[in-house]
Design a protein around this motif. Sequence first.
Motif, PDB file in Angstrom:
ATOM      1  N   LEU A   1      43.181  56.173  39.866  1.00 43.68           N
ATOM      2  CA  LEU A   1      42.730  55.327  40.466  1.00 43.68           C
ATOM      3  C   LEU A   1      44.049  54.108  41.234  1.00 43.68           C
ATOM      4  O   LEU A   1      44.446  54.782  39.848  1.00 43.68           O
ATOM      5  CB  LEU A   1      41.314  54.338  40.217  1.00 43.68           C
ATOM      6  CG  LEU A   1      39.731  55.444  39.913  1.00 43.68           C
ATOM      7  CD1 LEU A   1      38.940  54.258  39.959  1.00 43.68           C
ATOM      8  CD2 LEU A   1      39.493  56.163  40.608  1.00 43.68           C
ATOM      9  N   ASP A   2      44.179  53.257  41.723  1.00 43.81           N
ATOM     10  CA  ASP A   2      45.021  52.911  42.588  1.00 43.81           C
ATOM     11  C   ASP A   2      45.096  51.156  41.451  1.00 43.81           C
ATOM     12  O   ASP A   2      46.205  51.352  40.962  1.00 43.81           O
ATOM     13  CB  ASP A   2      44.661  52.655  43.830  1.00 43.81           C
ATOM     14  CG  ASP A   2      45.107  52.906  45.267  1.00 43.81           C
ATOM     15  OD1 ASP A   2      45.089  53.873  44.614  1.00 43.81           O
ATOM     16  OD2 ASP A   2      45.004  52.623  46.209  1.00 43.81           O
ATOM     17  N   ILE A   3      43.631  51.247  41.146  1.00 47.95           N
ATOM     18  CA  ILE A   3      44.012  50.374  40.124  1.00 47.95           C
ATOM     19  C   ILE A   3      44.257  50.273  38.994  1.00 47.95           C
ATOM     20  O   ILE A   3      45.333  49.560  37.884  1.00 47.95           O
ATOM     21  CB  ILE A   3      42.830  49.702  39.453  1.00 47.95           C
ATOM     22  CG1 ILE A   3      42.525  47.838  38.964  1.00 47.95           C
ATOM     23  CG2 ILE A   3      42.153  50.619  39.016  1.00 47.95           C
ATOM     24  CD1 ILE A   3      41.576  47.484  38.963  1.00 47.95           C
ATOM     25  N   ASP A   4      44.754  51.961  38.395  1.00 54.11           N
ATOM     26  CA  ASP A   4      45.648  52.373  37.155  1.00 54.11           C
ATOM     27  C   ASP A   4      46.650  52.136  36.734  1.00 54.11           C
ATOM     28  O   ASP A   4      47.472  51.998  36.000  1.00 54.11           O
ATOM     29  CB  ASP A   4      44.604  53.799  36.905  1.00 54.11           C
ATOM     30  CG  ASP A   4      43.555  54.269  36.601  1.00 54.11           C
ATOM     31  OD1 ASP A   4      43.166  53.535  35.548  1.00 54.11           O
ATOM     32  OD2 ASP A   4      42.666  55.113  37.165  1.00 54.11           O
TER      33      ASP A   4
ATOM     34  N   ASP B   1      34.156  51.723  35.795  1.00 60.79           N
ATOM     35  CA  ASP B   1      33.615  51.149  36.142  1.00 60.79           C
ATOM     36  C   ASP B   1      32.787  51.153  37.107  1.00 60.79           C
ATOM     37  O   ASP B   1      32.998  51.849  38.071  1.00 60.79           O
ATOM     38  CB  ASP B   1      34.629  50.127  36.446  1.00 60.79           C
ATOM     39  CG  ASP B   1      34.363  48.249  37.160  1.00 60.79           C
ATOM     40  OD1 ASP B   1      34.513  48.408  38.670  1.00 60.79           O
ATOM     41  OD2 ASP B   1      34.992  47.883  36.599  1.00 60.79           O
ATOM     42  N   GLU B   2      31.436  49.836  37.310  1.00 61.69           N
ATOM     43  CA  GLU B   2      30.513  50.169  38.642  1.00 61.69           C
ATOM     44  C   GLU B   2      31.183  50.575  39.838  1.00 61.69           C
ATOM     45  O   GLU B   2      30.558  50.872  40.223  1.00 61.69           O
ATOM     46  CB  GLU B   2      29.761  48.988  37.788  1.00 61.69           C
ATOM     47  CG  GLU B   2      29.694  47.496  38.481  1.00 61.69           C
ATOM     48  CD  GLU B   2      28.763  46.570  38.563  1.00 61.69           C
ATOM     49  OE1 GLU B   2      29.037  45.901  39.353  1.00 61.69           O
ATOM     50  OE2 GLU B   2      27.707  47.019  37.922  1.00 61.69           O
ATOM     51  N   ARG B   3      32.342  50.042  40.247  1.00 62.61           N
ATOM     52  CA  ARG B   3      32.756  50.309  41.589  1.00 62.61           C
ATOM     53  C   ARG B   3      34.026  51.696  41.227  1.00 62.61           C
ATOM     54  O   ARG B   3      34.134  51.784  42.761  1.00 62.61           O
ATOM     55  CB  ARG B   3      33.392  49.184  41.714  1.00 62.61           C
ATOM     56  CG  ARG B   3      32.940  47.242  41.238  1.00 62.61           C
ATOM     57  CD  ARG B   3      34.090  46.312  41.239  1.00 62.61           C
ATOM     58  NE  ARG B   3      34.818  46.508  40.308  1.00 62.61           N
ATOM     59  CZ  ARG B   3      36.058  45.947  39.517  1.00 62.61           C
ATOM     60  NH1 ARG B   3      36.288  45.099  40.415  1.00 62.61           N
ATOM     61  NH2 ARG B   3      36.751  45.486  38.310  1.00 62.61           N
TER      62      ARG B   3
END
Length: 347
Positions: A296-299, A321-323
Motif C-alpha cells: 500500500l502507499d503507506i508501506d 489495518d481495518e482501513r
Amino acid sequence: MSKETLLNVKNLHVDFHTYAGEVKAIRDVNFDLKKGETLAIVGESGSGKSVTTKTLIGLNAKNAEISGEILYQGRDLTQLTESEWTKVRGNDIAMIFQDPMTSLDPTMRIGMQIAEPILIHEKISKKEALDRALQLMKDVGIPNAEEHINDYPHQWSGGMRQRAVIAIALAANPQVLIADEPTTALDVTIQAQILQLMKKIQKERESSIIFITHDLGVVAGMADRVAVMYAGKIVEYGTVDEVFYYPQHPYTWGLLNSMPTTDTESGSLQSIPGTPPDLLHPPKGDAFAARNAFALDIDHEEQPPFFKVSDTHYAATWLLDERAPKVDVPEKIKARWDRWEKMKGAN
C-alpha cells in the motif's frame, strides 16, 4: 499452566560499524523462549537470523554495537564481560554450528573436543571428562564410540561430525540450545536423523531450542512457535500451525509459495522477486514494500506495527489495518487456510 520463560529478548538492536557506514543488522527484535519448547527463526539469507543468535551467545564481532535487553532467567546478558560470558557460554546457553568441519578443531581428537567444555565448567579430572565424553558420543548415536573417541574430524563423515558438534554443545548440560542451520551441509537422509536426534535429546533433557533455518520444511517437524525475520526485523510470529496454515504477512506468503510440497506441480514454484534491502540505508517504511505485490502507499512511508491475529499470532503488515483494502490472497495460501479450518473443525 504456562511454561517458565527462560529467555526474553526486548527491543534488541545490533549495528555494525564498517568503513562504508553503520549496518543496522538487527532492528528492534522482541521474542521469548519457554522451557522445553522449540522456537524457529526463519527467513532468507541476510535477514538477521544468525546475527540474532550470535548476539544471544556473545559471539558478535568487535565492531558490533548492541542495545536492548537479553534476559536469561532475569539476568541481562548484554551487560556481561567476556570473562562472565565464558561461564554462561556452553554452561547455560550452547550453540550447534552450521558447518561441523569448520567448527571442529582439525588438530584435536574428537573425544577431547567433547570433553573440553566439561573441563572448563566443572572441576573434574581429564579421565572423568573423557568418560563423560564417551557417554555423550553414545547418547548422540555414534556407533562403536570406544573405538572412535581418539579419531580426528577428517576421519568422520559429515553426519557423524554433526553428531560430535551436538555432543560438544550438550557437554555442560545447557538449558538453551541454539542450532544455526545444523543440517544445511547434510543430505536429506542424514538431515532427518539429526533432527530426530535433537528432538529426542530435547525430550530427555527438557532443554529449549532456538532453531535457525531458511528451510520451512524443517520447521514444520521441529518447531512449537515460529518467528519470521526480514531485513533485521521479526515480521510475523505465532504457533507453527498458525504461521504455516494461516499466515498473514506477504513475506510469509512468499516463503511458503517458494517451498515445494507433495502437491507441488512441476514448474509451479514461485520465487520472491527482487532482493532484500541494503541495511546501510534501511527503507523509510516497510522494508518488504519494494518486493511486495500487495504493498500500500503507506508501506513506503511508515513501518507497520504488529497487529494481533490471535493471542499467540501477530504480524507487522498494514494489510491487517481495518482501513486497508481487501486483498486477494494467493490461491495456495487460501488452500492452506482451508486446510487449517478443517483441522480446527476436526479437533
